[in-house]
Design a protein around this motif. Sequence first.
Motif, PDB file in Angstrom:
ATOM      1  N   ALA A 147     -56.694 -41.638  44.785  1.00  0.00           N
ATOM      2  CA  ALA A 147     -55.102 -42.125  43.917  1.00  0.00           C
ATOM      3  C   ALA A 147     -55.185 -42.729  44.954  1.00  0.00           C
ATOM      4  N   SER A 148     -54.762 -43.059  45.821  1.00  0.00           N
ATOM      5  CA  SER A 148     -53.888 -44.063  45.994  1.00  0.00           C
ATOM      6  C   SER A 148     -55.017 -45.802  46.304  1.00  0.00           C
ATOM      7  N   LYS A 149     -55.945 -45.417  46.482  1.00  0.00           N
ATOM      8  CA  LYS A 149     -57.456 -46.083  46.363  1.00  0.00           C
ATOM      9  C   LYS A 149     -56.814 -46.753  48.478  1.00  0.00           C
ATOM     10  N   GLN A 150     -56.849 -45.730  49.202  1.00  0.00           N
ATOM     11  CA  GLN A 150     -56.329 -46.493  50.388  1.00  0.00           C
ATOM     12  C   GLN A 150     -57.804 -45.283  51.398  1.00  0.00           C
ATOM     13  N   LEU A 151     -58.313 -46.940  52.130  1.00  0.00           N
ATOM     14  CA  LEU A 151     -58.661 -46.554  53.206  1.00  0.00           C
ATOM     15  C   LEU A 151     -58.533 -46.350  54.349  1.00  0.00           C
ATOM     16  N   TYR A 152     -58.581 -45.544  55.348  1.00  0.00           N
ATOM     17  CA  TYR A 152     -58.423 -45.179  56.287  1.00  0.00           C
ATOM     18  C   TYR A 152     -59.207 -45.256  57.569  1.00  0.00           C
ATOM     19  N   PHE A 153     -59.561 -46.289  58.584  1.00  0.00           N
ATOM     20  CA  PHE A 153     -60.406 -46.756  59.946  1.00  0.00           C
ATOM     21  C   PHE A 153     -59.630 -45.883  60.967  1.00  0.00           C
ATOM     22  N   VAL A 154     -61.242 -44.847  60.746  1.00  0.00           N
ATOM     23  CA  VAL A 154     -60.775 -44.036  62.165  1.00  0.00           C
ATOM     24  C   VAL A 154     -61.744 -44.858  63.735  1.00  0.00           C
ATOM     25  N   LEU A 155     -61.227 -45.459  64.554  1.00  0.00           N
ATOM     26  CA  LEU A 155     -61.661 -45.782  65.083  1.00  0.00           C
ATOM     27  C   LEU A 155     -61.103 -45.786  67.114  1.00  0.00           C
ATOM     28  N   THR A 156     -61.397 -44.724  67.723  1.00  0.00           N
ATOM     29  CA  THR A 156     -62.051 -43.924  69.169  1.00  0.00           C
ATOM     30  C   THR A 156     -61.350 -45.036  69.728  1.00  0.00           C
ATOM     31  N   ASN A 214     -52.022 -53.887  63.947  1.00  0.00           N
ATOM     32  CA  ASN A 214     -51.801 -52.245  64.575  1.00  0.00           C
ATOM     33  C   ASN A 214     -51.778 -51.440  63.080  1.00  0.00           C
ATOM     34  N   ALA A 215     -52.448 -52.150  61.649  1.00  0.00           N
ATOM     35  CA  ALA A 215     -52.621 -50.528  60.920  1.00  0.00           C
ATOM     36  C   ALA A 215     -54.178 -50.645  60.677  1.00  0.00           C
ATOM     37  N   PHE A 216     -54.605 -49.568  60.713  1.00  0.00           N
ATOM     38  CA  PHE A 216     -56.058 -50.066  60.479  1.00  0.00           C
ATOM     39  C   PHE A 216     -55.916 -48.981  58.862  1.00  0.00           C
TER      40      PHE A 216
END
Length: 314
Positions: free
Chosen positions: A226-235, A283-285
């Motif tokens: 819906a927002s075309k947003q991709l979130y990176f999951v980095l541990t 700082n915003a992945f």
Amino acid sequence: YNEITDDLEFQMYCVNNRFKDYYDKYVCDNKYATKEEVNEVLANNYMLKSDISEYRKKDDLLSYTNTTCMKAATFEKSGDVYRLDLNYNEGTHFEIKYEDTTYSFLFTIDEQTKQGNNDVYDHNITDGLRFRWTPRSSSLSLLWLLNSSDIILKYELLSVIYPAPDEFALKSQIEELKKENAELRAQIALQPNYPWLSYYSEFTERLEFIDGDYVAKYIAYTYTEASKQLYFVLTNRASEMHKDFVFILIDDAFETHYFRCDMVNKVVYYNEIKNSTLASRPNAFSLNIPEGITFNTNDVSQVRAFTYIFMKSA
């Protein structure tokens, strides 16, 4: 008759004296090598000059010994200190000029201390005169001249030579080197030739597992259509690697998306290989992908694995 005899004796005398400085055949055979023997030695131990045209000339070397040769290091003056393009190297020889005296010495460590995280090596040149070598990195050092009160003295650095691996191969090693070269070429030929390596040339090491676990356990992403947003999951484990990454995502429409992750500045760059200037905020992945990414299922909570992950080799 007597005259003839005397004449013959005289001639024999001349012949004997003429050849007294020459060896007979037996002596020659045992003392000298035949032409064939000389050619065999040359063929087995030497090469034609035309075969070594790409090698350095003799006058490029200061000296040559077995497996090392002495090379000249480069340096530049900075105030009363010299910057040397070399880390600490045992066996290094210095030549300096202080006041009107020239000192030539092999650097040995007489005292070792610390300045912060850096090692400091001192060499006693003479009474009241110390030469200090402070390595700062693998290719940079600082050089000081000090008196007994640790006051920095003005001096002139004339030369620095250090032992380094020789760059020559003996003729007996050539076949071995040819074999090694062929094996390396074969290994390179077996490596996948990914098209993006022409752009991200430093990212040659594919990352598939971390500590024995599949990489998606530590590096993954989610996507909201819906927002075309991709979130990176980095541990934290991924961050601890102190590596920059290239994430490659092939969606269900077979479109390829490239993400370069700068772990130092904590910024992700999108599709640089396609001339995109889109990047995340520091700082915003997460990234908003204007053209979107196509998936057959659109579960915003689904954690997905990147198709490929590459990092810079150590």
